[in-house]
Design an enzyme around this catalytic site. Structure first.
Site, PDB file in Angstrom:
ATOM      1  N   ASP A 163       8.052  -9.771   9.061  1.00 33.36           N
ATOM      2  CA  ASP A 163       8.477  -8.611   9.960  1.00 33.36           C
ATOM      3  C   ASP A 163       9.734  -8.134   9.496  1.00 33.36           C
ATOM      4  OD1 ASP A 163       8.600  -6.651  11.947  1.00 33.36           O
ATOM      5  OD2 ASP A 163       7.755  -7.987  13.390  1.00 33.36           O
ATOM      6  N   VAL A 164      10.088  -7.170   9.057  1.00 33.60           N
ATOM      7  CA  VAL A 164      11.603  -6.474   8.927  1.00 33.60           C
ATOM      8  C   VAL A 164      12.244  -6.486  10.204  1.00 33.60           C
ATOM      9  CG1 VAL A 164      11.086  -5.768   6.829  1.00 33.60           C
ATOM     10  CG2 VAL A 164      10.820  -4.064   8.799  1.00 33.60           C
ATOM     11  N   GLY A 177       7.975   0.691   7.023  1.00 36.93           N
ATOM     12  CA  GLY A 177       8.077   1.414   8.325  1.00 36.93           C
ATOM     13  C   GLY A 177       6.713   1.566   9.196  1.00 36.93           C
ATOM     14  N   ILE A 205       3.087  13.909   2.052  1.00 36.77           N
ATOM     15  CA  ILE A 205       2.798  13.136   0.879  1.00 36.77           C
ATOM     16  C   ILE A 205       1.324  12.699   1.330  1.00 36.77           C
ATOM     17  CG2 ILE A 205       3.179  10.937  -0.363  1.00 36.77           C
ATOM     18  CD1 ILE A 205       5.251  13.273  -0.556  1.00 36.77           C
ATOM     19  N   ARG A 233       0.942  -1.166   0.074  1.00 37.42           N
ATOM     20  CA  ARG A 233       0.001   0.076   0.240  1.00 37.42           C
ATOM     21  C   ARG A 233       0.688   1.404   0.168  1.00 37.42           C
ATOM     22  NH1 ARG A 233      -0.782   2.421   5.274  1.00 37.42           N
ATOM     23  NH2 ARG A 233       0.297   1.219   6.896  1.00 37.42           N
ATOM     24  N   GLY A 234       0.365   2.327  -0.082  1.00 34.98           N
ATOM     25  CA  GLY A 234       0.891   3.728   0.122  1.00 34.98           C
ATOM     26  C   GLY A 234       2.114   3.844  -0.845  1.00 34.98           C
ATOM     27  N   ILE A 235       3.176   4.561  -0.501  1.00 28.59           N
ATOM     28  CA  ILE A 235       4.513   4.638  -1.220  1.00 28.59           C
ATOM     29  C   ILE A 235       5.045   3.514  -1.724  1.00 28.59           C
ATOM     30  CG2 ILE A 235       6.784   5.501  -1.099  1.00 28.59           C
ATOM     31  CD1 ILE A 235       5.755   7.893   0.851  1.00 28.59           C
ATOM     32  N   TYR A 244       9.999   9.289  16.003  1.00 29.07           N
ATOM     33  CA  TYR A 244       9.908   8.749  14.619  1.00 29.07           C
ATOM     34  C   TYR A 244      10.932   9.679  13.690  1.00 29.07           C
ATOM     35  CZ  TYR A 244       7.849   8.754  10.027  1.00 29.07           C
ATOM     36  OH  TYR A 244       7.895   8.622   8.522  1.00 29.07           O
TER      37      TYR A 244
END
Length: 252
Positions: free
Chosen positions: A65-66, A94, A190, A17-19, A157
């Site tokens: 999971d990174v 992220g 964004i 999803r997203g970017i 963050y």
């Protein structure tokens, strides 16, 4: 699945999803075979199938999971099984949480660093072996304008994303002699789900965000995807160790 003979192979983490999705779609449109990573295996496979059908390129969905190095090792092995190498790595996975100093829960702080910073390091560690097998290999990490400039209520963050920029700069120096380029993009405001999480919900907040951007609009995921596609491509062959703002002029 047998190895693919395609010209260019990319892995995009957090690509459902997203970017991340916009980046995977852009690279597929540019003719890359794409490994689509997500935390949910079913969703990653679904997105991979969609890109293959729309762009006629080989794809594979991989999951994990990174923040877990064992999971990263496993999904990079899946990429090796499918394609045998990587020419482009996009470290996008992220997470986000925001609160004033002293108000962010300890587990939220730990998760921010585990995914955004440590997870990026895990991904570089394991995918680096595949990049060394690639042709004109390049990696792009997703940093943030918040990591570059800081922001109230975004301390953990911002710090996690500043670490991503540091990873990119250091990896560029280490991998340069092997012919691997490493850069980062630092998106500004964004227009994705993440923007709402940053506290700019509502018409007034949206208007203020646009007013703070010299180009007078929010960015789009496609704006970021275009910058990533440039950085992993041949026109950026002498660019490494850079943090490229994709922010409409927010940074000085």
């Amino acid at each position: 699945m047998s190895p693919s003979p395609v010209e260019r192979v990319a892995l995009v983490t957090g690509a459902t999803r997203g970017i991340g999705y916009a980046v995977a779609e852009r690279l597929a449109a540019d003719g890359y075979a794409v490994a689509v990573h997500g935390t949910d295996a079913g969703r990653a496979a679904e997105v991979a199938g969609k890109l293959a059908a729309e762009h006629g390129v080989p794809t594979v969905g991989v999951a994990g999971d990174v923040a877990d190095p064992t999971a990263v090792a496993a999904f990079t092995r899946d990429v090796f099984t499918a394609f045998r190498r990587l020419d482009a790595l996009v470290v996008n996975a992220g997470t986000h949480a925001a609160a004033p100093l002293g108000m962010l829960a300890d587990d939220a702080v730990a998760r921010l660093f585990a995914v955004n910073a440590v997870g990026a390091a895990h991904t570089l560690q394991h995918a680096g072996r595949l990049l060394r097998r690639g042709k004109a290999p390049a990696a792009v990490l997703l940093a943030s304008v918040v990591g570059e400039r800081g922001a109230a209520n975004q301390v953990a963050y911002a710090a996690s994303k500043a670490a991503v920029a540091g990873l990119a700069r250091a990896a560029a120096k280490e991998w340069g002699p092997a012919g691997i380029r490493v850069n980062a993009v630092a998106p500004g405001f964004i227009d994705t789900d993440m923007l709402g999480m940053l506290g700019t919900l509502g018409e007034a907040g949206r208007a203020a965000t646009v007013a703070a951007t010299p180009l007078g609009r929010l960015g789009t995921a496609r704006d970021v995807a275009g910058a990533v596609a440039f950085l992993v491509g041949p026109d950026a062959s002498f660019i490494t160790g850079q943090i490229l703002g994709v922010d409409g002029g927010v940074t000085p």
